[in-house]
Motif scaffolding. Structure first.
Motif, PDB file in Angstrom:
ATOM      1  N   SER A 201      43.486 -19.211  -5.810  1.00  0.00           N
ATOM      2  CA  SER A 201      43.412 -17.883  -6.427  1.00  0.00           C
ATOM      3  C   SER A 201      42.171 -17.753  -7.304  1.00  0.00           C
ATOM      4  CB  SER A 201      44.685 -17.595  -7.230  1.00  0.00           C
ATOM      5  OG  SER A 201      44.851 -18.553  -8.250  1.00  0.00           O
ATOM      6  N   SER A 202      41.793 -18.833  -8.006  1.00  0.00           N
ATOM      7  CA  SER A 202      40.609 -18.749  -8.860  1.00  0.00           C
ATOM      8  C   SER A 202      39.335 -18.651  -8.025  1.00  0.00           C
ATOM      9  CB  SER A 202      40.546 -19.945  -9.813  1.00  0.00           C
ATOM     10  OG  SER A 202      40.542 -21.160  -9.109  1.00  0.00           O
ATOM     11  N   VAL A 203      39.318 -19.331  -6.884  1.00  0.00           N
ATOM     12  CA  VAL A 203      38.150 -19.210  -5.995  1.00  0.00           C
ATOM     13  C   VAL A 203      38.067 -17.790  -5.446  1.00  0.00           C
ATOM     14  CG1 VAL A 203      37.184 -19.938  -3.774  1.00  0.00           C
ATOM     15  CG2 VAL A 203      38.016 -21.650  -5.396  1.00  0.00           C
ATOM     16  N   TYR A 204      39.186 -17.232  -4.998  1.00  0.00           N
ATOM     17  CA  TYR A 204      39.191 -15.847  -4.510  1.00  0.00           C
ATOM     18  C   TYR A 204      38.708 -14.890  -5.598  1.00  0.00           C
ATOM     19  CZ  TYR A 204      41.611 -16.575  -0.030  1.00  0.00           C
ATOM     20  OH  TYR A 204      41.936 -16.933   1.263  1.00  0.00           O
ATOM     21  N   TRP A 205      39.178 -15.118  -6.835  1.00  0.00           N
ATOM     22  CA  TRP A 205      38.789 -14.241  -7.931  1.00  0.00           C
ATOM     23  C   TRP A 205      37.273 -14.278  -8.137  1.00  0.00           C
ATOM     24  CZ3 TRP A 205      36.150 -14.249 -12.460  1.00  0.00           C
ATOM     25  CH2 TRP A 205      36.351 -13.152 -13.316  1.00  0.00           C
ATOM     26  N   ASN A 206      36.690 -15.479  -8.089  1.00  0.00           N
ATOM     27  CA  ASN A 206      35.251 -15.603  -8.304  1.00  0.00           C
ATOM     28  C   ASN A 206      34.449 -15.018  -7.146  1.00  0.00           C
ATOM     29  OD1 ASN A 206      34.302 -17.291 -10.853  1.00  0.00           O
ATOM     30  ND2 ASN A 206      36.289 -18.089 -10.215  1.00  0.00           N
ATOM     31  N   ILE A 207      34.973 -15.113  -5.928  1.00  0.00           N
ATOM     32  CA  ILE A 207      34.295 -14.470  -4.801  1.00  0.00           C
ATOM     33  C   ILE A 207      34.290 -12.956  -4.986  1.00  0.00           C
ATOM     34  CG2 ILE A 207      34.514 -13.965  -2.329  1.00  0.00           C
ATOM     35  CD1 ILE A 207      35.452 -16.876  -1.961  1.00  0.00           C
ATOM     36  N   ASP A 208      35.433 -12.406  -5.416  1.00  0.00           N
ATOM     37  CA  ASP A 208      35.503 -10.972  -5.696  1.00  0.00           C
ATOM     38  C   ASP A 208      34.542 -10.578  -6.817  1.00  0.00           C
ATOM     39  OD1 ASP A 208      37.358 -10.347  -3.763  1.00  0.00           O
ATOM     40  OD2 ASP A 208      39.089 -10.544  -5.082  1.00  0.00           O
ATOM     41  N   TYR A 209      34.514 -11.430  -7.864  1.00  0.00           N
ATOM     42  CA  TYR A 209      33.635 -11.138  -8.999  1.00  0.00           C
ATOM     43  C   TYR A 209      32.165 -11.149  -8.570  1.00  0.00           C
ATOM     44  CZ  TYR A 209      31.315 -11.501 -13.506  1.00  0.00           C
ATOM     45  OH  TYR A 209      30.510 -11.272 -14.580  1.00  0.00           O
ATOM     46  N   LEU A 210      31.776 -12.124  -7.753  1.00  0.00           N
ATOM     47  CA  LEU A 210      30.399 -12.196  -7.274  1.00  0.00           C
ATOM     48  C   LEU A 210      30.039 -10.982  -6.421  1.00  0.00           C
ATOM     49  CD1 LEU A 210      30.265 -15.978  -6.346  1.00  0.00           C
ATOM     50  CD2 LEU A 210      28.615 -14.823  -7.845  1.00  0.00           C
ATOM     51  N   ALA A 211      30.985 -10.560  -5.576  1.00  0.00           N
ATOM     52  CA  ALA A 211      30.735  -9.376  -4.744  1.00  0.00           C
ATOM     53  C   ALA A 211      30.482  -8.145  -5.604  1.00  0.00           C
ATOM     54  CB  ALA A 211      31.904  -9.150  -3.797  1.00  0.00           C
ATOM     55  N   LEU A 212      31.210  -8.047  -6.716  1.00  0.00           N
ATOM     56  CA  LEU A 212      31.022  -6.924  -7.633  1.00  0.00           C
ATOM     57  C   LEU A 212      29.731  -7.075  -8.425  1.00  0.00           C
ATOM     58  CD1 LEU A 212      32.379  -4.362  -8.756  1.00  0.00           C
ATOM     59  CD2 LEU A 212      33.435  -5.809 -10.508  1.00  0.00           C
ATOM     60  N   LYS A 213      29.463  -8.283  -8.925  1.00  0.00           N
ATOM     61  CA  LYS A 213      28.283  -8.532  -9.751  1.00  0.00           C
ATOM     62  C   LYS A 213      26.994  -8.322  -8.971  1.00  0.00           C
ATOM     63  CE  LYS A 213      26.370 -11.967 -12.942  1.00  0.00           C
ATOM     64  NZ  LYS A 213      26.430 -11.052 -14.126  1.00  0.00           N
ATOM     65  N   LEU A 214      27.002  -8.734  -7.709  1.00  0.00           N
ATOM     66  CA  LEU A 214      25.807  -8.607  -6.881  1.00  0.00           C
ATOM     67  C   LEU A 214      25.796  -7.301  -6.093  1.00  0.00           C
ATOM     68  CD1 LEU A 214      25.490 -12.285  -5.630  1.00  0.00           C
ATOM     69  CD2 LEU A 214      24.259 -11.158  -7.491  1.00  0.00           C
ATOM     70  N   ARG A 215      26.735  -6.404  -6.436  1.00  0.00           N
ATOM     71  CA  ARG A 215      26.790  -5.050  -5.889  1.00  0.00           C
ATOM     72  C   ARG A 215      26.986  -5.040  -4.372  1.00  0.00           C
ATOM     73  NH1 ARG A 215      22.152  -2.007  -9.556  1.00  0.00           N
ATOM     74  NH2 ARG A 215      22.973  -2.683 -11.563  1.00  0.00           N
ATOM     75  N   LEU A 216      27.768  -5.977  -3.898  1.00  0.00           N
ATOM     76  CA  LEU A 216      28.105  -6.007  -2.482  1.00  0.00           C
ATOM     77  C   LEU A 216      29.409  -5.285  -2.201  1.00  0.00           C
ATOM     78  CD1 LEU A 216      27.171  -9.702  -1.641  1.00  0.00           C
ATOM     79  CD2 LEU A 216      25.871  -7.636  -1.147  1.00  0.00           C
ATOM     80  N   ARG A 217      30.191  -5.077  -3.236  1.00  0.00           N
ATOM     81  CA  ARG A 217      31.456  -4.364  -3.063  1.00  0.00           C
ATOM     82  C   ARG A 217      31.204  -2.879  -3.258  1.00  0.00           C
ATOM     83  NH1 ARG A 217      36.398  -5.660  -7.023  1.00  0.00           N
ATOM     84  NH2 ARG A 217      36.648  -7.462  -5.647  1.00  0.00           N
ATOM     85  N   PRO A 218      31.618  -2.019  -2.327  1.00  0.00           N
ATOM     86  CA  PRO A 218      31.405  -0.576  -2.492  1.00  0.00           C
ATOM     87  C   PRO A 218      32.231  -0.013  -3.640  1.00  0.00           C
ATOM     88  CG  PRO A 218      32.795  -1.007  -0.589  1.00  0.00           C
ATOM     89  CD  PRO A 218      32.316  -2.348  -1.082  1.00  0.00           C
ATOM     90  N   GLY A 219      31.767   1.102  -4.167  1.00  0.00           N
ATOM     91  CA  GLY A 219      32.491   1.743  -5.247  1.00  0.00           C
ATOM     92  C   GLY A 219      33.841   2.267  -4.798  1.00  0.00           C
ATOM     93  N   PRO A 220      34.740   2.582  -5.762  1.00  0.00           N
ATOM     94  CA  PRO A 220      36.096   3.022  -5.422  1.00  0.00           C
ATOM     95  C   PRO A 220      36.124   4.255  -4.541  1.00  0.00           C
ATOM     96  CG  PRO A 220      35.879   2.612  -7.785  1.00  0.00           C
ATOM     97  CD  PRO A 220      34.511   2.526  -7.202  1.00  0.00           C
ATOM     98  N   ASP A 221      35.119   5.114  -4.691  1.00  0.00           N
ATOM     99  CA  ASP A 221      35.137   6.351  -3.924  1.00  0.00           C
ATOM    100  C   ASP A 221      34.685   6.162  -2.474  1.00  0.00           C
ATOM    101  OD1 ASP A 221      32.691   5.649  -4.951  1.00  0.00           O
ATOM    102  OD2 ASP A 221      31.928   7.711  -5.007  1.00  0.00           O
TER     103      ASP A 221
END
Length: 246
Positions: free
Chosen positions: A184-204
């Motif tokens: 779970s901590s690895v998944y959390w950090n992968i999600d965090y990196l995706a957000l930090k490096l702007r790879l995750r699209p915005g909510p809209d």
């Protein structure tokens, strides 16, 4: 002074290497020419191509009729150039290169080194005015950076097409520097990196269900393309006594 070194297939010593100076040319192919590089395979054209040396790079001419050649960067993250049939004097910027020739079902390779690459100091602190904002702000002592380094490690170890590690493999790889690591901590950090490096699209604009594998691929592609993680950074995965990432 020699500026380019060509290492023939199966070359086991420096005696077999071919050194060419800036402005000189080396032909390669099945037939072999005086002073050229002979590649003895029925699927290689008699005169397959030509290398021209320059001071810190080299040019590749593809003299085949119908085969595309590929020039790989063995030290990179899967970077490569495609040299189409008939293309003349395509510049190759890699310091270490691997030329791949398709030949009747086989892939034949030889290496070309251009060791005279020069660099100037990148220190710009003496310039007046405000400092440039960093392109990617990463804390190399953090757990998320250790996760990113572990993700990139297989491809940085000289396997540009290696499969990315599964989360279970990441957990085992990180345990020496992060004893409490979990899936779970690895998944959390992968999600965090995706957000930090702007790879995750915005909510809209987000589409449901971007899989972890897709995030990992995107993270590694971005990190290696822009040198956010280099081979030297893999030291974060080798803890000394009592040392852990935070």
């Amino acid at each position: 002074m020699y500026s380019v070194i060509v290492v023939p297939p199966m070359c086991g010593s420096a005696d077999g290497q071919v050194r060419i100076a800036a402005g000189e040319r080396l032909t390669f192919g099945r037939a072999g020419t005086d002073g050229g590089l002979t590649i003895g395979h029925a699927g290689v054209p008699r005169v397959a191509g030509e290398i021209t040396a320059h001071r810190s790079f080299w040019l590749l001419s593809n003299l085949s009729e119908d085969q595309t050649y590929v020039v790989e960067n063995p030290e990179g993250a899967g970077e490569y150039l495609k040299i189409a049939p008939g293309r003349m004097e395509a510049p190759v910027p890699f310091e270490f290169s691997r030329v791949v020739l398709p030949a009747a079902g086989d892939l034949l390779t030889f290496d070309v080194w251009a060791p005279r690459h020069a660099f100037r100091s990148a220190d710009r602190r003496g310039l007046a005015g405000t400092a440039t904002a960093p392109a990617f702000a990463l804390d190399r002592t953090s757990r998320y950076f250790a996760v990113l380094a572990a993700l990139c490690e297989p491809r940085l170890r000289g396997e540009p097409h290696a499969s990315l590690p599964a989360v279970e493999q990441l957990v085992e790889r990180l345990r020496p520097v992060w004893p409490a690591v979990s899936r779970s901590s690895v998944y959390w950090n992968i999600d965090y990196l995706a957000l930090k490096l702007r790879l995750r699209p915005g909510p809209d604009t987000a589409e449901p269900g971007l899989r972890a594998n897709g995030k990992k691929d995107s993270l590694v592609s971005l990190a290696l393309r822009f040198d956010l993680v280099r081979e030297d950074d893999l030291t974060v995965l080798a803890a000394t006594a009592g040392e852990t990432v935070r």
